[in-house]
Design a protein around this motif. Structure first.
Motif, short mmCIF file in Angstrom:
data_model
loop_
_atom_site.label_atom_id
_atom_site.label_comp_id
_atom_site.label_asym_id
_atom_site.label_seq_id
_atom_site.Cartn_x
_atom_site.Cartn_y
_atom_site.Cartn_z
N ILE A 104 0.88 -1.16 0.00
CA ILE A 104 0.00 0.00 0.00
C ILE A 104 0.92 1.21 0.00
N THR A 105 0.86 1.99 -1.06
CA THR A 105 1.77 3.12 -1.16
C THR A 105 1.30 4.28 -0.29
N GLU A 106 2.22 5.19 -0.04
CA GLU A 106 1.88 6.39 0.72
C GLU A 106 0.77 7.17 0.03
N ALA A 107 0.86 7.30 -1.29
CA ALA A 107 -0.15 8.04 -2.05
C ALA A 107 -1.52 7.38 -1.91
N GLN A 108 -1.58 6.06 -2.00
CA GLN A 108 -2.86 5.36 -1.86
C GLN A 108 -3.45 5.58 -0.48
N ALA A 109 -2.61 5.49 0.55
CA ALA A 109 -3.09 5.64 1.93
C ALA A 109 -3.58 7.06 2.20
N VAL A 110 -2.87 8.06 1.67
CA VAL A 110 -3.28 9.45 1.86
C VAL A 110 -4.56 9.73 1.08
N ASN A 111 -4.63 9.22 -0.15
CA ASN A 111 -5.81 9.45 -0.99
C ASN A 111 -7.07 8.87 -0.34
N ALA A 112 -6.92 7.75 0.34
CA ALA A 112 -8.08 7.12 1.01
C ALA A 112 -8.36 7.73 2.37
N ASN A 113 -7.58 8.76 2.77
CA ASN A 113 -7.68 9.37 4.09
C ASN A 113 -7.38 8.38 5.20
N LEU A 114 -6.57 7.39 4.87
CA LEU A 114 -6.14 6.41 5.86
C LEU A 114 -5.05 6.99 6.74
N ILE A 115 -4.18 7.82 6.15
CA ILE A 115 -3.15 8.54 6.90
C ILE A 115 -3.15 10.00 6.46
N LYS A 116 -2.46 10.85 7.21
CA LYS A 116 -2.39 12.28 6.89
C LYS A 116 -1.32 12.55 5.85
N SER A 117 -1.53 13.62 5.08
CA SER A 117 -0.47 14.11 4.21
C SER A 117 0.51 14.91 5.07
N ILE A 118 1.69 15.18 4.51
CA ILE A 118 2.75 15.85 5.27
C ILE A 118 2.96 17.27 4.75
N GLU A 119 3.09 18.22 5.67
CA GLU A 119 3.58 19.56 5.33
C GLU A 119 4.90 19.75 6.06
N LEU A 120 5.98 19.84 5.29
CA LEU A 120 7.32 19.98 5.88
C LEU A 120 7.57 21.43 6.26
N LYS A 121 8.16 21.61 7.45
CA LYS A 121 8.43 22.95 7.97
C LYS A 121 9.88 23.02 8.46
#
Length: 717
Positions: free
Chosen positions: A194-211
């Motif tokens: 399960i790729t990061e993109a798939q998991a984020v797209n399904a709202n299974l995990i959060k997307s990242i904002e780097l600071k």
């Protein structure tokens, strides 16, 4: 739970099951927070459903109480859903010889692998004796259980346990590796991912904002991060638009000499925010007191070993957790939304694990009930001081962005696409009770003799073979039927038995009404649009930007990645149509932009609902607008990569054909063309296209340049 999550997890488990059947050792890669423990439980349950002669040994981390955590999760899942699981926690920390006895009446044995170490009684014979006992065929008796080893967090070294895998006696018939960061150097190459993109797209995990990725940590920068966190805290707890969760900032500090200095910096930054509650956990002390652990909250009165549980809950009073390594794996805090890393990590694998701590979705189970603003709030993780060394995703954004006091986009203006859903609830006009009344000649409360038409003999366990576990599996993909089932389950009359024993007929009648798309499809009030920003996962299906210079998207880097080889071939066909002047173009910043692009699912509003053992959304692969202002929507499929024998895949294609044809008939959908090009073995395509309820292509096969000519002719009118 969102159907996208259910689909993603089910598909992964189905692929794993297929791999287990054909291979001795497999590896499953999935991001932290994607539900690996749940999917592990589902996989074991499906295997046990097929073969009750299998026993699982699940190797877990010893630290952080992960073994007990997994055991409790398996116990809960066994009660709620996966009835074949009978979990047992192996624990040799108890005193006395009896602690080394492992009961053989279970089928899922959780083993914290740190217990299987040199000089431990478990390694000196207890575990091997247990394995030999439950699998007598190892001793030549040709009977007994098959033992499957599941290595959770398989990237962690387990030399002692690995010696059993390599042993000539062959203790384990199958080995299943699971991790967010499998160790490829050890041969842990993912068979299923399960790729990061798939998991984020399904709202299974959060997307990242780097600071603040490249800045050296300072008191001022930390104070800035804390101020931002306080703003998030207000938003999370806002009475009207909040999500009822107290969020958490976690701070990772260095080991040894730097740690004391960094803790002083943290305390200095917190001086002006005395209202924030923090805990500092810098070791794994299980004692009642520790000079290295401290807190300004009432949790300080508790033993250190209870601090973690205290901090986990969504309403915990702890705002900030400071740690060294103890939180890197096995400690789930879904409410954590921000990571500040002071530690100068040299391990990309460790960084990925730590970032995973702030990427869990804290409202996963009821995410569909949240407003768009609430979803956006809890769908992003903020990370200071660290970024993936090898990012698996690439950000893309639409050309044509305009700022006029509010955000506008020239391309989105051109693509206001109507979307559809299937009727539900009262609009569907389906009632299990009415169906049962018509099915059986009985009283309104289904009393009296229930033999015959309604379910046969209703005595016994819910009437015959239909138990609640079996029924629950069949209900999971239908919210309407699940809601009606709950109403019956609360009844003390014979209504429940009538519903349970006739569920197959009820489900068939319900699905018959849902998949009558001419009647069940309805156009939504809102319109769909391409995402302003999205991303794709890096994979082998990539191409350079040369022939995509004029399309809708832009990005950093030289390549775009697609979901399949067939998608690349089809976008090249569309690009050639653009070169021939068949696709509408606009000028953006003085440059020509053709109105075609990939419909990247994350943040996209272009979707159409269909039914296949449950409700699903189809996010078409590409959209374009031709020079006559007609909208073309493409769902590209490929039977050459999946194999024509994949029945689930061919059923999905068939259902998409039905739904798109039905949509094209709807008033208000004039000017829309729905395409399903299917790549065959060799250089051939089968193409179907629907417009105004008519077949513009009805399955013609094309090869070579013929497919390009056919598409060009159709776009010409």
């Amino acid at each position: 739970m969102l159907q996208e999550v259910i689909d993603l997890q089910n598909e992964a488990v189905s692929k794993l099951l297929s791999c287990v059947e054909s291979k001795r050792e497999i590896t499953f890669k999935a991001p932290t927070g994607s539900g690996k423990t749940y999917m592990m439980s589902d996989l074991m349950n499906r295997i046990l459903d097929r073969d009750s002669n299998v026993v699982f040994v699940v190797s877990t981390l010893s630290k952080g109480g992960l073994g007990e955590q997994n055991y409790k999760a398996f116990e809960r899942f066994s009660r709620e859903r996966f009835s074949h699981l009978k979990p047992f926690l192996i624990d040799s920390n108890d005193s006395g010889e009896e602690a080394l006895h492992i009961d053989t009446n279970y089928n899922v044995y959780v083993l914290p692998h740190g217990l299987y170490k040199e000089k431990s009684k478990l390694k000196q014979g207890a575990l091997v004796n247990f394995l030999n006992h439950i699998s007598p065929d190892l001793l030549g008796h040709n009977q007994g259980k098959k033992i499957y080893l599941i290595k959770d967090e398989c990237h962690i070294s387990t030399k002692n346990l690995d010696s059993l895998i390599a042993d000539s006696k062959g203790y384990f018939q199958k080995v299943i590796n699971i991790s967010a960061t499998p160790n490829r150097a050890k041969g842990q190459n993912p068979n299923v991912e399960i790729t990061e993109a798939q998991a984020v797209n399904a709202n299974l995990i959060k997307s990242i904002e780097l600071k603040g990725v490249d800045n050296e940590s300072s008191v001022e920068e930390l104070q800035g991060a804390i101020e931002e966190f306080i703003g998030l805290k207000r938003a999370y707890l806002d009475e009207q638009n909040g999500v009822g969760i107290n969020p958490c900032l976690i701070i990772q500090i260095s080991n040894k000499d730097k740690a004391d200095k960094e803790i002083k910096q943290i305390k200095q930054a917190l001086k002006i925010h005395s209202e924030l509650k923090y805990m500092i956990i810098v070791d794994n002390s299980e004692g009642k007191k520790s000079s290295k652990c401290e807190s300004n909250d009432k949790v300080a009165k508790l033993p250190i070993k209870k601090w973690k549980d205290y901090a986990k809950g969504n309403n915990s009073s702890i705002d900030i957790i400071v740690f060294k390594m103890v939180i890197s794996e096995g400690w789930d805090i879904p409410r954590a939304c921000m990571l500040y890393q002071m530690r100068d990590s040299k391990s990309s694998q460790l960084d990925e694990q730590v970032m995973g701590r702030v990427r869990r979705n804290p409202r996963l189970l009821d995410f569909e009930t949240l407003s768009d603003a609430q979803r956006e709030l809890i769908s992003k993780a903020y990370i200071y001081g660290v970024k993936p060394k090898e990012s698996s995703t690439t950000k893309v954004w639409l050309k044509g962005q305009i700022h006029k006091g509010f955000l506008e986009n020239e391309i989105i203006k051109e693509f206001s696409i109507k979307i559809t859903r299937l009727k539900s609830g009262e609009r569907l006009e389906f009632s299990a009770e009415k169906f049962l009344e018509n099915l059986a000649d009985c009283s309104s409360d289904f009393g009296g003799d229930m033999r015959g038409k309604v379910g046969g003999n209703v005595s016994g366990n819910f009437g015959g073979k239909k138990d609640i576990f079996t029924l629950y599996k069949e209900l999971q993909s239908s919210s309407e039927l699940e809601a009606q089932c709950k109403a019956y389950a609360g009844s003390k009359s014979h209504k429940w038995y009538a519903f349970a024993n006739n569920f197959g007929a009820i489900k068939r009648e319900y699905e018959k009404e849902v998949i009558d798309y001419d009647k069940s499809v309805e156009i939504c009030d809102e319109v769909g649009a391409l995402a302003l920003e999205s991303f794709f996962s890096a994979n082998e299906h990539h191409t350079d930007m040369e022939f995509l210079e004029e399309w809708a998207w832009q990005k950093e880097g030289e390549r775009f990645c697609f979901d399949s080889k067939a998608e690349i071939e089809w976008i090249k066909i569309i690009s050639k149509c653009a070169k021939k002047g068949l696709i509408k173009s606009i000028r953006i910043n003085g440059e020509k932009t053709a109105l075609f692009g990939k419909n990247y699912p994350y943040n996209s509003g272009i979707k159409f609902e269909y039914y296949l053992n449950g409700r699903h959304f189809s996010y078409p692969d590409f959209v374009l607008k031709d020079t006559d202002e007609q909208i073309h929507i493409f769902e590209v499929k490929s039977v050459d990569s999946f194999g024509s024998g994949d029945s689930d895949y061919t059923r999905k294609i068939s259902e998409l054909e039905k739904i798109y044809k039905a949509i094209s008939k709807k008033d208000g959908m004039r000017g829309y063309h729905f395409w399903i090009p299917i790549k065959q073995e060799g250089n051939r395509w089968v193409v179907k296209c629907y417009a105004n309820g008519k077949d513009r292509f009805s399955g013609e096969a094309f090869g070579g340049e013929d497919i390009i000519n056919a598409v060009v002719d159709r776009l010409k009118g």
